[in-house]
Design a protein around this motif. Sequence first.
Motif, PDB file in Angstrom:
ATOM      1  N   THR A  33       0.861  -1.196   0.000  1.00  0.00           N
ATOM      2  CA  THR A  33       0.000   0.000   0.000  1.00  0.00           C
ATOM      3  C   THR A  33       0.892   1.240   0.000  1.00  0.00           C
ATOM      4  N   THR A  34       0.301   2.340  -0.482  1.00  0.00           N
ATOM      5  CA  THR A  34       1.030   3.631  -0.512  1.00  0.00           C
ATOM      6  C   THR A  34       0.661   4.444   0.722  1.00  0.00           C
ATOM      7  N   ALA A  35       1.653   5.044   1.372  1.00  0.00           N
ATOM      8  CA  ALA A  35       1.424   5.836   2.586  1.00  0.00           C
ATOM      9  C   ALA A  35       0.869   7.224   2.256  1.00  0.00           C
ATOM     10  N   SER A  36       0.318   7.867   3.244  1.00  0.00           N
ATOM     11  CA  SER A  36      -0.134   9.261   3.083  1.00  0.00           C
ATOM     12  C   SER A  36       1.073  10.174   2.911  1.00  0.00           C
ATOM     13  N   VAL A  37       0.827  11.291   2.226  1.00  0.00           N
ATOM     14  CA  VAL A  37       1.898  12.248   1.962  1.00  0.00           C
ATOM     15  C   VAL A  37       2.053  13.188   3.157  1.00  0.00           C
ATOM     16  N   THR A  38       3.289  13.498   3.533  1.00  0.00           N
ATOM     17  CA  THR A  38       3.580  14.427   4.633  1.00  0.00           C
ATOM     18  C   THR A  38       4.702  15.378   4.216  1.00  0.00           C
ATOM     19  N   GLY A  49       5.487   3.617   1.787  1.00  0.00           N
ATOM     20  CA  GLY A  49       4.512   2.533   1.647  1.00  0.00           C
ATOM     21  C   GLY A  49       4.693   1.470   2.704  1.00  0.00           C
ATOM     22  N   GLU A  50       3.901   0.436   2.570  1.00  0.00           N
ATOM     23  CA  GLU A  50       3.990  -0.707   3.487  1.00  0.00           C
ATOM     24  C   GLU A  50       3.913  -1.981   2.647  1.00  0.00           C
ATOM     25  N   ILE A  51       4.939  -2.881   2.778  1.00  0.00           N
ATOM     26  CA  ILE A  51       4.968  -4.166   2.085  1.00  0.00           C
ATOM     27  C   ILE A  51       4.070  -5.131   2.853  1.00  0.00           C
ATOM     28  N   VAL A  84      13.418  -3.584   2.670  1.00  0.00           N
ATOM     29  CA  VAL A  84      12.884  -3.800   4.006  1.00  0.00           C
ATOM     30  C   VAL A  84      11.574  -4.546   3.868  1.00  0.00           C
ATOM     31  N   SER A  85      11.140  -5.085   4.927  1.00  0.00           N
ATOM     32  CA  SER A  85       9.794  -5.639   4.973  1.00  0.00           C
ATOM     33  C   SER A  85       8.954  -4.721   5.848  1.00  0.00           C
ATOM     34  N   GLY A  86       7.732  -4.597   5.519  1.00  0.00           N
ATOM     35  CA  GLY A  86       6.878  -3.728   6.308  1.00  0.00           C
ATOM     36  C   GLY A  86       6.904  -2.297   5.795  1.00  0.00           C
ATOM     37  N   ALA A 105       3.486   3.763  -4.287  1.00  0.00           N
ATOM     38  CA  ALA A 105       4.611   2.950  -3.812  1.00  0.00           C
ATOM     39  C   ALA A 105       4.778   1.761  -4.782  1.00  0.00           C
ATOM     40  N   TYR A 106       5.995   1.259  -4.862  1.00  0.00           N
ATOM     41  CA  TYR A 106       6.244   0.093  -5.720  1.00  0.00           C
ATOM     42  C   TYR A 106       7.209  -0.864  -5.007  1.00  0.00           C
TER      43      TYR A 106
END
Length: 524
Positions: A33-38, A49-51, A84-86, A105-106
């Motif tokens: 998933t793609t994280a929110s922008v900050t 993102g999060e794997i 990384v994972s996560g 995210a990719y």
Amino acid sequence: MNSKIVLSILIGFVLAITVNCKKETSKEAPTLTTASVTNISSTSLVCGGEIKSDGGAVLTALGVCWGTNQNPTVSDNKTIDGIVSGLFSSSLSGLNPGTTYYIRAYATNSVGTSYGNQVTTTTTAVLPSITTAALSAITSTTAISGGNIANNGGSAITARGICWSTNQNPTTADNKTTDGTGTGLFISLMTGLKPGSMYYVRSYATNSVGTVYGDQVTAETIPILPTITTAEVSFISTKSAQSGGDITSDGGGAVTAKGVCWSVNQNPTIFDSKTMDGAGKGIFSSSLSGLISGNTYYVRAYATNSQGTAYGNQIDFQTKIDGIMGSVADIDGNNYATVTIGTQVWMAENLKVTRYNDGTAIPLITDNSAWSNAATPGYCWYNNDESTYRNPYGALYNWYTVNTGKLCPTGWHVPTDAQWTILTTYLGDLSVVGGKLKETGTLHWNSPNTGATNEINFSAIPGGYRTFNSTATCFSMGIGGSMWSSTSNTAAQAWERAIGHTSAAILVISAEKGYGVSVRCVED
């Protein structure tokens, strides 16, 4: 070998191959998933993102990718972050202000590359970037400038133009043009400028963030000729006059010369006769000299600056002619000959009026004691004999009568000591002025009547005087004549002028105010 044993081995081998094939085909692309922008700024932000799953295979790359079009891929802009994972975080830089970006995210493994959900954000806008054009086509009141808006700072340009002032760093609160919207080159016309003035100019551009100014340029408008008017001509005499001018504007260039010029021909210039009365603007006075009696002259004020010489309006006048006769009547109806002498017009006869110019009677004092004690206005006739001495010698007045200011006809007055001095200075040295004023011959003057020429028709005659003492005696008929001024010298004395029959001089005398003395009037 036993056929059953061989068959069992073959079956086991097939099963082993089948199991291994199933294990290979179970690997998948990652999920994330793609994280929110900050931390959004005008040129950077933070995302990530999060794997969720590596898909059963080792991750070889991950990060975020972005673009101004939807569904960006790793073929667009991207970050390459550690494996990384996560959760992971990415810093995006080199962005354009005020721009909407699409971000995903990719993650990549041996199976392929997967993308997270798309998020959208807009970078912060900044002030536009602008430069000011050099000034051109400069005149005395206008000039051209403009500017170039290289970028809008990520926000639409809502206003642009130039602003200017005679003070540095002008803003839109000063003079300005409004030259539309948008980026790129624009041209601006400055109007209403003052000639010969230094102006500071800056271009400006406004977007949602605010207003920005270009570099400051300067230019000086071209001066014009000064603005000048000619003063009325006054103090006209036979040989001189006074005029001048008023320079209300220097045209933006320092006035280096000013004065008046004159000629017997119209529209005189500085190549004719002229005065030189300094520099600078404002009111000035000029004295015209070397004129010829009875001539008509044309006069104009002038002012010179770097652009040339400007002239005021033309005024014409005629110099006076010494000795020209006229007449004036007093309130009693007595007529007197008058004469022009320089800048002044004088009575050419002694005053003999018995009333003030408002009609009030002047006290006639015949008693010697009353005359001696008088400290108030009064007049008399020589030896109290009106019939003999009234014509042509006139009356004798004490100074208190003179001091009322009402003795002469309306429009005339008893001369001040300074006005007597103007007359005598005009005629020359005091040692000869008496002769120039005296009537010639011995009809009224006793012999020898020294130096008498009467060259200007003043026709002074010896009317004598009355003393201020206990006897109040009259003296000097035919021998001398005295004439009052209106100027007091002390509490008891005032100035007069006296002429005698044995001298060509005129004397300046401080006499007792109670004396009875002749009076000549001068025009206001």
